[in-house]
Design a protein around this motif. Structure first.
Motif, short mmCIF file in Angstrom:
data_model
loop_
_atom_site.label_atom_id
_atom_site.label_comp_id
_atom_site.label_asym_id
_atom_site.label_seq_id
_atom_site.Cartn_x
_atom_site.Cartn_y
_atom_site.Cartn_z
N THR A 149 1.10 14.97 -13.36
CA THR A 149 0.04 15.27 -14.33
C THR A 149 -0.12 16.76 -14.55
O THR A 149 -0.67 17.17 -15.57
CB THR A 149 -1.32 14.73 -13.87
OG1 THR A 149 -1.57 15.19 -12.55
CG2 THR A 149 -1.39 13.23 -13.93
N ALA A 150 0.36 17.60 -13.62
CA ALA A 150 0.23 19.05 -13.79
C ALA A 150 0.98 19.53 -15.02
O ALA A 150 0.64 20.55 -15.61
CB ALA A 150 0.74 19.76 -12.55
N GLU A 151 2.02 18.77 -15.43
CA GLU A 151 2.81 19.21 -16.58
C GLU A 151 2.29 18.67 -17.90
O GLU A 151 2.84 19.00 -18.95
CB GLU A 151 4.27 18.76 -16.40
CG GLU A 151 4.94 19.45 -15.24
CD GLU A 151 6.31 18.88 -14.96
OE1 GLU A 151 6.84 18.21 -15.86
OE2 GLU A 151 6.81 19.10 -13.86
N PHE A 152 1.25 17.82 -17.84
CA PHE A 152 0.73 17.27 -19.09
C PHE A 152 0.05 18.37 -19.91
O PHE A 152 -0.37 19.39 -19.37
CB PHE A 152 -0.30 16.18 -18.81
CG PHE A 152 0.29 14.89 -18.35
CD1 PHE A 152 1.66 14.71 -18.32
CD2 PHE A 152 -0.51 13.84 -17.95
CE1 PHE A 152 2.21 13.53 -17.89
CE2 PHE A 152 0.02 12.66 -17.52
CZ PHE A 152 1.39 12.50 -17.49
N ALA A 153 -0.07 18.11 -21.20
CA ALA A 153 -0.82 19.03 -22.05
C ALA A 153 -2.28 19.00 -21.64
O ALA A 153 -2.77 18.00 -21.12
CB ALA A 153 -0.67 18.61 -23.51
N THR B 32 3.99 1.59 -1.13
CA THR B 32 4.60 1.75 -2.45
C THR B 32 3.62 2.37 -3.43
O THR B 32 3.94 3.31 -4.16
CB THR B 32 5.03 0.38 -2.99
OG1 THR B 32 5.59 -0.37 -1.95
CG2 THR B 32 5.99 0.52 -4.13
N VAL B 33 2.38 1.81 -3.40
CA VAL B 33 1.38 2.27 -4.36
C VAL B 33 1.04 3.72 -4.11
O VAL B 33 0.93 4.51 -5.05
CB VAL B 33 0.15 1.35 -4.25
CG1 VAL B 33 -1.03 1.97 -4.93
CG2 VAL B 33 0.45 0.01 -4.86
N LEU C 45 0.83 -1.21 0.00
CA LEU C 45 0.00 0.00 0.00
C LEU C 45 0.87 1.25 0.00
O LEU C 45 0.59 2.21 -0.73
CB LEU C 45 -0.91 -0.03 1.23
CG LEU C 45 -2.15 0.86 1.14
CD1 LEU C 45 -3.03 0.41 0.01
CD2 LEU C 45 -2.91 0.83 2.44
N CYS D 210 3.97 5.98 -5.24
CA CYS D 210 3.98 6.00 -6.70
C CYS D 210 2.86 6.86 -7.25
O CYS D 210 3.06 7.69 -8.14
CB CYS D 210 3.78 4.58 -7.22
SG CYS D 210 5.22 3.85 -7.89
N GLY D 211 1.65 6.66 -6.66
CA GLY D 211 0.48 7.39 -7.15
C GLY D 211 0.63 8.88 -6.94
O GLY D 211 0.31 9.67 -7.83
N LEU E 253 3.02 10.30 -9.50
CA LEU E 253 2.42 10.39 -10.83
C LEU E 253 1.38 11.51 -10.88
O LEU E 253 1.29 12.25 -11.85
CB LEU E 253 1.76 9.06 -11.19
CG LEU E 253 2.72 7.94 -11.60
CD1 LEU E 253 1.96 6.65 -11.76
CD2 LEU E 253 3.42 8.27 -12.88
N LEU E 254 0.61 11.67 -9.76
CA LEU E 254 -0.40 12.72 -9.74
C LEU E 254 0.24 14.10 -9.82
O LEU E 254 -0.26 15.00 -10.50
CB LEU E 254 -1.24 12.63 -8.47
CG LEU E 254 -2.35 11.59 -8.45
CD1 LEU E 254 -3.01 11.56 -7.09
CD2 LEU E 254 -3.38 11.89 -9.51
#
Lengths: 132, 81, 276
Positions: free
Chosen positions: C20-24, C8-9, C6, C12-13, C16-17
């Motif tokens: 996401t702020a840098e995504f197009a 680790t997850v 739990l 990791c999560g 990754l979250l």
């Protein structure tokens, strides 16, 4: 308020992909049963594919099948921004079919393990191997 | 794209995913994986990836569910923990 | 183990979250993924190969190498299932079960007793008892030909509509799997033997690779379908279109055969006598 709502709409899809991916990863780490681990792997894989496909989305665009005609219409210029990006679709289409093939291999390994040890629980199999 | 429909489908997908890894009955888990795949296919059709949606509807919701059920049929239905 | 997993997850999560702020932005037409290669495909697929469905054009022509090796991977997966699971039939089952069709009674034939295998009145059934369902059997019998016709349509019409070799092949394979589920595994194997599926998988990959090799032997690049122009008697653009159809057919044959093959091995755990 409007800005925050726009931000949430723009990013909420990405957040749910992260959640899906983590569901798959959690199943692969913490579940002891092999079939459930394989199902987790499948979920993880689908989350990655979902992310790829979502990078292809363009607003106010149609599906990547080009409207074409004969004669005058045939030479009409094609605007690339009118159509959704087809490249991620191609990459993921093959990935899905290969995914089911690898799922078959993983499940056949699980059947083999069950034939040998009579159980699919990882901790029980580990105990049996240690006793030998 | 209508973002309300999108959000509802995503929520359903997440519920199916959590269900598939948490039910004790492996047959139920396989069927939930099939439902998950089919909802995913709906999501892709909404995004405009019709080819990918078609592939997922045939492969993910069709053949992979059958393969999972066949494997459960050959092993055991019950999972501990 | 559960708590560690739990942790680790969650770590990791969260990472990754944050990323996401840098995504197009969602649906941005100028995102990096849509700027570089795909405009070329969209603008030139009609000019190059007269295929309106860009996904098919990219799949079989621009990225032909990729698809060829994907098909090879599927064949390898089928072979892997075969080598992991398949066992040689050694002992005959102690008793076999038959159904007397006119009276719908079940017969158990013990060792030594003989019943004609090819009889129309007696039908072999699995030892895991399943009640005979007339509605299910008749519906599946009626629907399978239409599924197969639809699959052929999907393969042949992949240039103009969603579809193509992978989808059509899987639908074809699913029709055989439906036959195996609705009747029994023996009925499906009687229609499509395991040897035939292996042969078809090999032939499918061979059609794809052979088309590429033909182009190479004719003096152009590997998988350049315009070399088919002289053979088919059409111009180079139509030759590419027909070349796509040829390789899609190869893909469909291979995918269909491998799906059925994996199902045969998995559902009977390699014995291929009776299954799901």
């Amino acid at each position: 308020m409007g800005e925050i709502l726009d931000f949430i709409i723009a990013k909420s899809n990405y957040w749910s992909y992260v959640v899906l991916m983590m569901i798959g990863l959690y199943a692969m780490i913490s579940r002891q049963n092999y079939v459930r681990k394989i199902i987790g792997m499948s979920i993880f894989q689908t989350a990655v594919i979902l992310f790829y496909v979502s990078t292809a989305v363009k607003e106010k665009a149609v599906i990547p099948i080009i409207a074409h005609g004969h004669g005058e219409e045939a030479n009409a210029a094609i605007e690339a921004s009118q159509y959704i990006n087809p490249l991620p679709h191609v990459l993921m289409l093959t990935a899905i079919v290969v995914g089911v093939a690898t799922l078959g291999v993983a499940l056949s390994l699980a059947i083999r393990v069950y034939q040998k040890y009579g159980t699919l629980e990882e901790n029980e199999i580990n105990d049996m191997i240690r006793e030998q | 794209m209508n973002w309300q429909i999108d959000l509802i489908t995503l929520l359903l997908v997440i519920i199916c995913g959590i269900g598939a890894i948490s039910v004790k009955d492996l047959l139920g888990a396989s069927i939930l994986l099939g439902a998950y795949s089919f909802l995913m296919c709906v999501l892709w059709a909404v995004m405009g990836a019709v080819d990918v949606a078609f592939t997922e509807a045939t492969v993910g919701a069709g053949v992979s569910t059958v393969i999972c059920v066949a494997a459960v049929f050959q092993t055991t239905r019950r999972a501990k923990n | 183990m559960k708590k560690l997993g739990l942790l680790t997850v969650v770590v990791c999560g969260v990472l990754l979250l944050l990323k996401t702020a840098e995504f197009a932005d969602w649906g941005d037409p100028n995102s990096p993924a849509s700027r570089h290669l795909s405009p070329y495909f969209l603008e030139n697929s009609i000019k190059d190969s007269a295929v309106p469905n860009v996904v098919t054009a990219v799949l079989a022509d621009y990225r032909g190498f990729d698809t060829m090796f994907e098909t090879t991977v599927i064949l390898a997966a089928g072979l892997a299932c075969f080598f992991i699971l398949r066992v040689r039939k050694t002992e005959k089952p102690k008793s076999t079960y038959y159904r007397h069709v006119p009276t719908a009674t079940t017969l158990r034939i013990i060792e030594g007793a003989v019943l004609p295998e090819q009889s129309k009145v007696f039908k072999r059934i699995d030892s895991v008892w399943v009640p005979f369902d007339l509605i299910l059997a008749t519906t599946c019998k009626a629907i399978i030909p239409f599924i197969q016709i639809f699959a052929l349509y999907v393969i042949a019409h992949g240039h103009h509509s969603p579809g193509g070799g992978f989808q059509g092949g899987v639908v074809l394979g699913a029709s055989i799997i439906l036959m195996a589920i609705s009747r029994n595994l023996g009925a499906a194997i009687a229609h499509l033997k395991e040897k035939t599926t292996v042969l078809m998988a090999m032939i499918g990959v061979f059609i794809y690779a052979g088309t590429g090799a033909f182009a190479a032997l004719a003096g152009k690049n590997f998988l350049d379908y315009s070399t088919l122009a002289t053979v088919l008697g059409v111009d180079e653009i139509m030759a590419r279109s027909h070349g796509i159809l040829i390789v899609e057919t190869g893909v469909a044959i291979a995918v269909m055969a491998v799906m059925v093959w994996i199902y045969y091995n998995l559902s009977s755990a390699g014995k291929q006598d009776e299954g799901l």
